[in-house]
Scaffold this active site. Structure first.
Site, PDB file in Angstrom:
ATOM      1  CB  ALA A  29      -0.882  -0.015   1.240  1.00 47.02           C
TER       2      ALA A  29
ATOM      3  N   GLY B 231       0.614  -4.930   0.864  1.00 50.08           N
ATOM      4  CA  GLY B 231      -0.566  -4.972   0.000  1.00 50.08           C
ATOM      5  C   GLY B 231      -0.279  -5.618  -1.352  1.00 50.08           C
TER       6      GLY B 231
ATOM      7  CD  GLU C 272      -2.214  -7.496   2.860  1.00 55.73           C
ATOM      8  OE1 GLU C 272      -1.983  -6.328   2.497  1.00 55.73           O
ATOM      9  OE2 GLU C 272      -2.662  -7.777   3.968  1.00 55.73           O
TER      10      GLU C 272
ATOM     11  CD  GLU D 199       1.730  -5.583   5.669  1.00 56.81           C
ATOM     12  OE1 GLU D 199       2.529  -6.504   5.957  1.00 56.81           O
ATOM     13  OE2 GLU D 199       0.925  -5.662   4.713  1.00 56.81           O
TER      14      GLU D 199
HETATM   15  N1  CO8 Z   1       4.590   3.213  -0.674  1.00 56.52           N
HETATM   16  C1  CO8 Z   1       4.977   4.384  -1.210  1.00 56.52           C
HETATM   17  N2  CO8 Z   1       6.161   4.535  -1.876  1.00 56.52           N
HETATM   18  C2  CO8 Z   1       6.946   3.457  -2.005  1.00 56.52           C
HETATM   19  C3  CO8 Z   1       6.598   2.201  -1.457  1.00 56.52           C
HETATM   20  C4  CO8 Z   1       5.345   2.088  -0.763  1.00 56.52           C
HETATM   21  N3  CO8 Z   1       4.877   0.933  -0.243  1.00 56.52           N
HETATM   22  N4  CO8 Z   1       7.584   1.298  -1.721  1.00 56.52           N
HETATM   23  C5  CO8 Z   1       8.515   1.985  -2.425  1.00 56.52           C
HETATM   24  N5  CO8 Z   1       8.136   3.271  -2.589  1.00 56.52           N
HETATM   25  C6  CO8 Z   1       8.873   4.350  -3.273  1.00 56.52           C
HETATM   26  C7  CO8 Z   1      10.068   4.840  -2.439  1.00 56.52           C
HETATM   27  O1  CO8 Z   1       9.636   5.755  -1.452  1.00 56.52           O
HETATM   28  C8  CO8 Z   1      10.919   5.440  -3.514  1.00 56.52           C
HETATM   29  O2  CO8 Z   1      10.411   6.699  -3.839  1.00 56.52           O
HETATM   30  P1  CO8 Z   1      11.418   7.997  -3.904  1.00 56.52           P
HETATM   31  O3  CO8 Z   1      12.341   7.671  -5.039  1.00 56.52           O
HETATM   32  O4  CO8 Z   1      10.485   9.123  -4.191  1.00 56.52           O
HETATM   33  O5  CO8 Z   1      12.099   8.046  -2.598  1.00 56.52           O
HETATM   34  C9  CO8 Z   1      10.694   4.529  -4.716  1.00 56.52           C
HETATM   35  O6  CO8 Z   1       9.457   3.835  -4.470  1.00 56.52           O
HETATM   36  C10 CO8 Z   1      11.779   3.492  -4.885  1.00 56.52           C
HETATM   37  O7  CO8 Z   1      11.903   2.798  -3.680  1.00 56.52           O
HETATM   38  P2  CO8 Z   1      13.327   2.574  -2.934  1.00 56.52           P
HETATM   39  O8  CO8 Z   1      14.233   3.700  -3.238  1.00 56.52           O
HETATM   40  O9  CO8 Z   1      13.037   2.289  -1.496  1.00 56.52           O
HETATM   41  O10 CO8 Z   1      13.822   1.260  -3.688  1.00 56.52           O
HETATM   42  P3  CO8 Z   1      14.815   0.146  -3.125  1.00 56.52           P
HETATM   43  O11 CO8 Z   1      15.157  -0.706  -4.294  1.00 56.52           O
HETATM   44  O12 CO8 Z   1      15.934   0.775  -2.357  1.00 56.52           O
HETATM   45  O13 CO8 Z   1      13.946  -0.707  -2.070  1.00 56.52           O
HETATM   46  C11 CO8 Z   1      11.960  -1.872  -1.296  1.00 56.52           C
HETATM   47  C12 CO8 Z   1      12.830  -1.463  -2.516  1.00 56.52           C
HETATM   48  C13 CO8 Z   1      12.728  -2.863  -0.416  1.00 56.52           C
HETATM   49  C14 CO8 Z   1      10.726  -2.549  -1.866  1.00 56.52           C
HETATM   50  C15 CO8 Z   1      11.597  -0.619  -0.475  1.00 56.52           C
HETATM   51  O14 CO8 Z   1      11.076   0.356  -1.361  1.00 56.52           O
HETATM   52  C16 CO8 Z   1      10.574  -0.849   0.588  1.00 56.52           C
HETATM   53  O15 CO8 Z   1      10.884  -1.382   1.635  1.00 56.52           O
HETATM   54  N6  CO8 Z   1       9.299  -0.440   0.333  1.00 56.52           N
HETATM   55  C17 CO8 Z   1       8.245  -0.531   1.320  1.00 56.52           C
HETATM   56  C18 CO8 Z   1       7.743  -1.945   1.440  1.00 56.52           C
HETATM   57  C19 CO8 Z   1       6.681  -2.036   2.486  1.00 56.52           C
HETATM   58  O16 CO8 Z   1       6.901  -1.791   3.663  1.00 56.52           O
HETATM   59  N7  CO8 Z   1       5.454  -2.405   2.072  1.00 56.52           N
HETATM   60  C20 CO8 Z   1       4.334  -2.549   2.959  1.00 56.52           C
HETATM   61  C21 CO8 Z   1       3.521  -1.306   2.936  1.00 56.52           C
HETATM   62  S1  CO8 Z   1       2.231  -1.339   4.174  1.00 56.52           S
HETATM   63  C22 CO8 Z   1       0.999  -2.224   3.451  1.00 56.52           C
HETATM   64  O17 CO8 Z   1       1.090  -2.663   2.347  1.00 56.52           O
HETATM   65  C23 CO8 Z   1      -0.216  -2.380   4.280  1.00 56.52           C
HETATM   66  C24 CO8 Z   1      -1.210  -3.291   3.560  1.00 56.52           C
HETATM   67  C25 CO8 Z   1      -2.583  -2.881   3.836  1.00 56.52           C
HETATM   68  C26 CO8 Z   1      -3.529  -3.303   2.766  1.00 56.52           C
HETATM   69  C27 CO8 Z   1      -3.191  -2.765   1.411  1.00 56.52           C
HETATM   70  C28 CO8 Z   1      -4.242  -3.013   0.411  1.00 56.52           C
HETATM   71  C29 CO8 Z   1      -3.748  -2.936  -0.962  1.00 56.52           C
END
Ligand code: CO8
Length: 257
Positions: A65, A108, A111, A131
Site C-alpha cells: 500500500a 498490499g 495481498e 507491515e
Molecule cells: N509506498 C509508497 N512509496 C513506495 C513504497 C510504498 N509501499 N515502496 C517503495 N516506494 C517508493 C520509495 O519511497 C521510492 O520513492 P522515492 O524515489 O520518491 O524516494 C521509490 O518507491 C523506490 O523505492 P526505494 O528507493 O526504497 O527502492 P529500493 O530498491 O531501495 O527498495 C523496497 C525497494 C525494499 C521494496 C523498499 O522500497 C521498501 O521497503 N518499500 C516498502 C515496502 C513495504 O513496507 N510495504 C508494505 C507497505 S504497508 C501495506 O502494504 C499495508 C497493507 C494494507 C492493505 C493494502 C491493500 C492494498
C-alpha cells in the site's frame, strides 16, 4: 477508457492488467484501486474475455500500500471509511485472475497477489508482509490468506519478522503455483490464461467458485456444494460437446452455453 496507474490490454481472449507506477514501485494507492476495479470489472463482463492476468514490472509487482498516502490517516477516518474495504470488490471477480509476480510483492502487493486465483512467480520474486516494520499489521487479508496458503508457522514468521520469501520458498510452501524465468513470466502467465480461456466459461467459473468455497466452509458443506455444481454442468451444451469430442477423438468446440 484511459487509466492513470495501470496499462490495460487484451491478448486474444485474455485481459492483461499491468501496474504502472514505476516511480513508487507500483505502490497501491486509491487511484490504483479505482483503475484496477474498472479494468477487472470490464474484463469480467466482456463476453470476449475468458481469463485475466495482473502483473507489475521487473522490479516490483507492487511494494505495498502507498505508505506516503497512508501515513497521516487518523484512526477515526480509517475506521469510518473502512480503509481498504474496496479491495474486497476485486476478489469478487468471477473469471480467473492470475497474478504474474516479478520482483517485490510486499504488504498490499503480496495481498493483491493472494487475492488472485493463483500466482505464477518469476525466479526474481520476493514476497513479504513487512507491515510490522512500519508499526502496523497486514490490512488486506495478509494474516488470513497467507496463513491458508503457507500454514501458521511460516505465516507467523513472515508477519512477525517482516522477512521476505524468495520464489523457490514461495513455490515450496504453496504460495506460488510455479516459478518461471523472469524473462518468460508474462508470456507464461498469458499462456496459462489463454489455455483457461479456451475452456467452457461456465465450467471455468464454477471450478473457481468451487475451489474458493474450500476456504470458507467445512469439508462436508464444500463437497455438497461441489457436487451440486457438478450436477448442474450436465444442463450445459458444453458438457455434451466436451464428452462427445473426447469420445470422437476431436477437439471440443465450446460455446459457453
Ligand atoms: N509506498 C509508497 N512509496 C513506495 C513504497 C510504498 N509501499 N515502496 C517503495 N516506494 C517508493 C520509495 O519511497 C521510492 O520513492 P522515492 O524515489 O520518491 O524516494 C521509490 O518507491 C523506490 O523505492 P526505494 O528507493 O526504497 O527502492 P529500493 O530498491 O531501495 O527498495 C523496497 C525497494 C525494499 C521494496 C523498499 O522500497 C521498501 O521497503 N518499500 C516498502 C515496502 C513495504 O513496507 N510495504 C508494505 C507497505 S504497508 C501495506 O502494504 C499495508 C497493507 C494494507 C492493505 C493494502 C491493500 C492494498
Amino acid at each position: 477508457m484511459s487509466y492513470e496507474t495501470i496499462i490495460v490490454e487484451t491478448r486474444g481472449k485474455v485481459g492483461l492488467i499491468t501496474l504502472n507506477r514505476p516511480k513508487a514501485l507500483n505502490a497501491l494507492n486509491a487511484q490504483v484501486l479505482a483503475d484496477i476495479l474498472v479494468a477487472a470489472k470490464g474484463f469480467d463482463t466482456d463476453p470476449g474475455i475468458g481469463a485475466m492476468v495482473i502483473t507489475g514490472s521487473e522490479k516490483a509487482f507492487a511494494a505495498g500500500a502507498d505508505i506516503k498516502e497512508m501515513q497521516t490517516i487518523a484512526y477515526a477516518d480509517a475506521y469510518v471509511q473502512d480503509l481498504f474495504v474496496g479491495w474486497e470488490e476485486f476478489t469478487r471477480t468471477r473469471k480467473p485472475m492470475i497474478a504474474a509476480v516479478a520482483g517485490y510483492a510486499l504488504g498490499g502487493g503480496c495481498e493483491l497477489a493472494m487475492m488472485c486465483d493463483f500466482i505464477i512467480a518469476a525466479d526474481t520474486a520476493k514476497f513479504g508482509q513487512p507491515e510490522i516494520t512500519l508499526g502496523v499489521i497486514p490490512g488486506m487479508g495478509g494474516s488470513q490468506r497467507l496463513t491458508r496458503f503457507v500454514g501458521k508457522s511460516k505465516a507467523m514468521d513472515m508477519c512477525l519478522t517482516g522477512r521476505m520469501m524468495d520464489a523457490a520458498e514461495a513455490e515450496r510452501s504453496g504460495l506460488a503455483s510455479r516459478v518461471v524465468p523472469a524473462g518468460e513470466l508474462v508470456d507464461e502467465a498469458l499462456k496459462a490464461a489463454a489455455r483457461i480461456a479456451e475452456f467452457s466459461l461456465p465450467s471455468v467459473m464454477m471450478a473457481k467458485e468451487a475451489v474458493n468455497r474450500a476456504y470458507e466452509t467445512t469439508l462436508a458443506e464444500g463437497l455438497r456444494f461441489e457436487r451440486r455444481l457438478f450436477h448442474s454442468l450436465f444442463a450445459l451444451d458444453d458438457q455434451k460437446e466436451g464428452m462427445a469430442a473426447f469420445a470422437e477423438k476431436r477437439k471440443p468446440n465450446f460455446t459457453n452455453r
